[in-house]
Design a protein around this motif. Sequence first.
Motif, PDB file in Angstrom:
ATOM      1  N   GLN A 116      25.071  32.465  35.162  1.00  0.00           N
ATOM      2  CA  GLN A 116      24.801  31.581  36.299  1.00  0.00           C
ATOM      3  C   GLN A 116      25.856  30.494  36.415  1.00  0.00           C
ATOM      4  N   ARG A 117      26.375  30.039  35.260  1.00  0.00           N
ATOM      5  CA  ARG A 117      27.376  28.969  35.292  1.00  0.00           C
ATOM      6  C   ARG A 117      28.751  29.469  35.733  1.00  0.00           C
ATOM      7  N   PHE A 118      29.193  30.637  35.227  1.00  0.00           N
ATOM      8  CA  PHE A 118      30.586  31.023  35.387  1.00  0.00           C
ATOM      9  C   PHE A 118      30.858  32.106  36.422  1.00  0.00           C
ATOM     10  N   LEU A 119      29.899  32.963  36.720  1.00  0.00           N
ATOM     11  CA  LEU A 119      30.200  34.059  37.640  1.00  0.00           C
ATOM     12  C   LEU A 119      30.419  33.596  39.089  1.00  0.00           C
ATOM     13  N   PRO A 120      29.586  32.709  39.640  1.00  0.00           N
ATOM     14  CA  PRO A 120      29.826  32.292  41.030  1.00  0.00           C
ATOM     15  C   PRO A 120      31.203  31.681  41.276  1.00  0.00           C
ATOM     16  N   PRO A 121      31.729  30.810  40.375  1.00  0.00           N
ATOM     17  CA  PRO A 121      33.082  30.288  40.621  1.00  0.00           C
ATOM     18  C   PRO A 121      34.166  31.352  40.518  1.00  0.00           C
ATOM     19  N   ILE A 122      33.928  32.419  39.749  1.00  0.00           N
ATOM     20  CA  ILE A 122      34.905  33.511  39.702  1.00  0.00           C
ATOM     21  C   ILE A 122      34.898  34.251  41.028  1.00  0.00           C
ATOM     22  N   VAL A 123      33.712  34.534  41.543  1.00  0.00           N
ATOM     23  CA  VAL A 123      33.604  35.227  42.832  1.00  0.00           C
ATOM     24  C   VAL A 123      34.282  34.416  43.931  1.00  0.00           C
ATOM     25  N   ALA A 124      34.066  33.098  43.919  1.00  0.00           N
ATOM     26  CA  ALA A 124      34.609  32.221  44.962  1.00  0.00           C
ATOM     27  C   ALA A 124      36.060  31.812  44.707  1.00  0.00           C
ATOM     28  N   VAL A 125      36.601  32.153  43.545  1.00  0.00           N
ATOM     29  CA  VAL A 125      37.971  31.808  43.136  1.00  0.00           C
ATOM     30  C   VAL A 125      38.161  30.289  43.124  1.00  0.00           C
ATOM     31  N   THR A 126      37.170  29.587  42.598  1.00  0.00           N
ATOM     32  CA  THR A 126      37.274  28.139  42.469  1.00  0.00           C
ATOM     33  C   THR A 126      37.553  27.710  41.031  1.00  0.00           C
ATOM     34  N   GLU A 127      37.432  28.639  40.076  1.00  0.00           N
ATOM     35  CA  GLU A 127      37.829  28.392  38.690  1.00  0.00           C
ATOM     36  C   GLU A 127      38.662  29.580  38.218  1.00  0.00           C
ATOM     37  N   LEU A 128      39.809  29.276  37.625  1.00  0.00           N
ATOM     38  CA  LEU A 128      40.717  30.309  37.152  1.00  0.00           C
ATOM     39  C   LEU A 128      40.702  30.364  35.627  1.00  0.00           C
ATOM     40  N   TRP A 129      40.936  31.577  35.096  1.00  0.00           N
ATOM     41  CA  TRP A 129      40.811  31.810  33.661  1.00  0.00           C
ATOM     42  C   TRP A 129      42.115  32.301  33.047  1.00  0.00           C
ATOM     43  N   ALA A 130      42.310  31.934  31.776  1.00  0.00           N
ATOM     44  CA  ALA A 130      43.402  32.442  30.958  1.00  0.00           C
ATOM     45  C   ALA A 130      42.802  33.169  29.754  1.00  0.00           C
ATOM     46  N   GLN A 131      43.622  33.998  29.112  1.00  0.00           N
ATOM     47  CA  GLN A 131      43.172  34.823  27.990  1.00  0.00           C
ATOM     48  C   GLN A 131      43.783  34.315  26.699  1.00  0.00           C
ATOM     49  N   GLY A 132      42.974  33.831  25.779  1.00  0.00           N
ATOM     50  CA  GLY A 132      43.442  33.290  24.507  1.00  0.00           C
ATOM     51  C   GLY A 132      43.284  34.287  23.376  1.00  0.00           C
ATOM     52  N   TYR A 133      44.100  35.332  23.400  1.00  0.00           N
ATOM     53  CA  TYR A 133      44.070  36.358  22.356  1.00  0.00           C
ATOM     54  C   TYR A 133      45.288  36.244  21.439  1.00  0.00           C
ATOM     55  N   SER A 134      46.487  36.529  21.971  1.00  0.00           N
ATOM     56  CA  SER A 134      47.691  36.643  21.145  1.00  0.00           C
ATOM     57  C   SER A 134      48.058  35.315  20.486  1.00  0.00           C
ATOM     58  N   GLU A 135      48.602  35.442  19.256  1.00  0.00           N
ATOM     59  CA  GLU A 135      49.102  34.299  18.503  1.00  0.00           C
ATOM     60  C   GLU A 135      50.480  34.646  17.961  1.00  0.00           C
ATOM     61  N   PRO A 136      51.234  33.658  17.456  1.00  0.00           N
ATOM     62  CA  PRO A 136      52.558  33.977  16.918  1.00  0.00           C
ATOM     63  C   PRO A 136      52.529  35.076  15.849  1.00  0.00           C
ATOM     64  N   GLY A 137      51.455  35.152  15.062  1.00  0.00           N
ATOM     65  CA  GLY A 137      51.355  36.183  14.028  1.00  0.00           C
ATOM     66  C   GLY A 137      50.291  37.214  14.308  1.00  0.00           C
ATOM     67  N   ALA A 138      49.793  37.240  15.527  1.00  0.00           N
ATOM     68  CA  ALA A 138      48.702  38.170  15.873  1.00  0.00           C
ATOM     69  C   ALA A 138      48.841  38.547  17.339  1.00  0.00           C
ATOM     70  N   GLY A 139      49.679  39.547  17.592  1.00  0.00           N
ATOM     71  CA  GLY A 139      49.846  40.028  18.960  1.00  0.00           C
ATOM     72  C   GLY A 139      49.007  41.265  19.169  1.00  0.00           C
ATOM     73  N   SER A 140      49.637  42.432  19.024  1.00  0.00           N
ATOM     74  CA  SER A 140      48.884  43.669  19.123  1.00  0.00           C
ATOM     75  C   SER A 140      47.883  43.799  17.972  1.00  0.00           C
TER      76      SER A 140
END
Length: 411
Positions: A116-140
């Motif tokens: 309820q908190r995050f899906l409506p702003p994604i649909v409306a494109v009012t909040e943008l997201w980044a992906q925090g996966y890769s690190e200097p020693g942890a890529g693939s």
Amino acid sequence: MDLTESAEDRAFRAEVAAWLGDHLVGEWRDLCGRGGPGRDHEAFEERLAWNRLLAEHGWTCLGWPTEHGGRGASLWQQVIFHEEYARANAPARVNHLGEELLGPTLIAFGTPEQQQRFLPPIVAVTELWAQGYSEPGAGSDLAAVQTKARLEDPGTGGGPEWVVDGQKVWTSNAHVSDWCFVIARTEPGSAAEQRHRGLSFLLVPLHQVGVEIRPIEQLTGGSEFNEVFFSGARTDADLLVGEPGKGWGVAMGLLGFERGVSTLGQTVGFARELDGVIARAKDNGRIDDPVVRDRLASLKVELSAIRSFALRALAAVEGGQDSAAGGGAGSIFKLAWANWHRRLGEVAMDVAGRDGLLAQEGTAQGYDLDEWQRLFLFSRADTIYGGSDEIQKNILAERVLGLPRERRPEK
């Protein structure tokens, strides 16, 4: 595999094409072809406004269930939308990570409150997201993640919070995003034992003290990738998706959504690039070189085969098969398109000849690139990001073919 479109699907294709034809006019027409890999810095604010226009007319999150703000479109209708969007050369959208990755993950793993908190702003494109996966020693090798998070009660009456410390890198568009979904190690010592355990999937606001974002300038002139430093950054305790310490399953579930229906639209864009290279070869006479002509013909045939494979893989998904049952379709497709696109960049430079070695003056960095030079440089990364070739081959060998695991270095 029956690729015959139903009357309903043909009507949907006509609806998509007509809407794009009616709206990609005036100021929006000037955005056609802008953005995309290596060019995400182009007209960002204008493309954001275009994305919000799409949202107003119900063209975001098509495959999401209607109860979560989507249209409940079928798999094939989603394919149709992406194909028509690519054929119209419409501007690259800015909300891919939220719409294609995080949203489906929250629908599958999130709590009702998180949805309820995050899906409506994604649909409306009012909040943008980044992906925090890769690190200097942890890529693939994502299981090598070292970013840590601990649960703390600050004693301010606001409840417990996760405190995050660590570094992420190659974080696409973090500098223009509001939130980041972060894989962090929440069980001390787990990295030395079973590395896949002890990781958690956190939703972290980026606009706060304790978060520093540094764009990485690329040879292509853009800087959509970033380093992100977390130094005591905080997020609410209930913004953990799934169970504490079991974020690996959530992270892998998200990656399963990464190679979805938009990939077929991607092949339409590739076909446009190939046609452009062929047209240039005809203009400058390079098409008369039998080697160049043979390479261009091979690329055309291979792209047709890649598209057919993608359709077959999606048909398998429609039939309820997972990636392993489908023969490692996601890994095969990534290997195929990434290497094809890289070869296209190389052929584009061969077609350009000596002109391909000359950049244009007049930008802040001292030079500018044409679309073929940018294609050549950025496509060098295609076989690395989104899971490197080596990782995809290991997945196919070990998880699909059942071959012995690759020898890991001793600690």
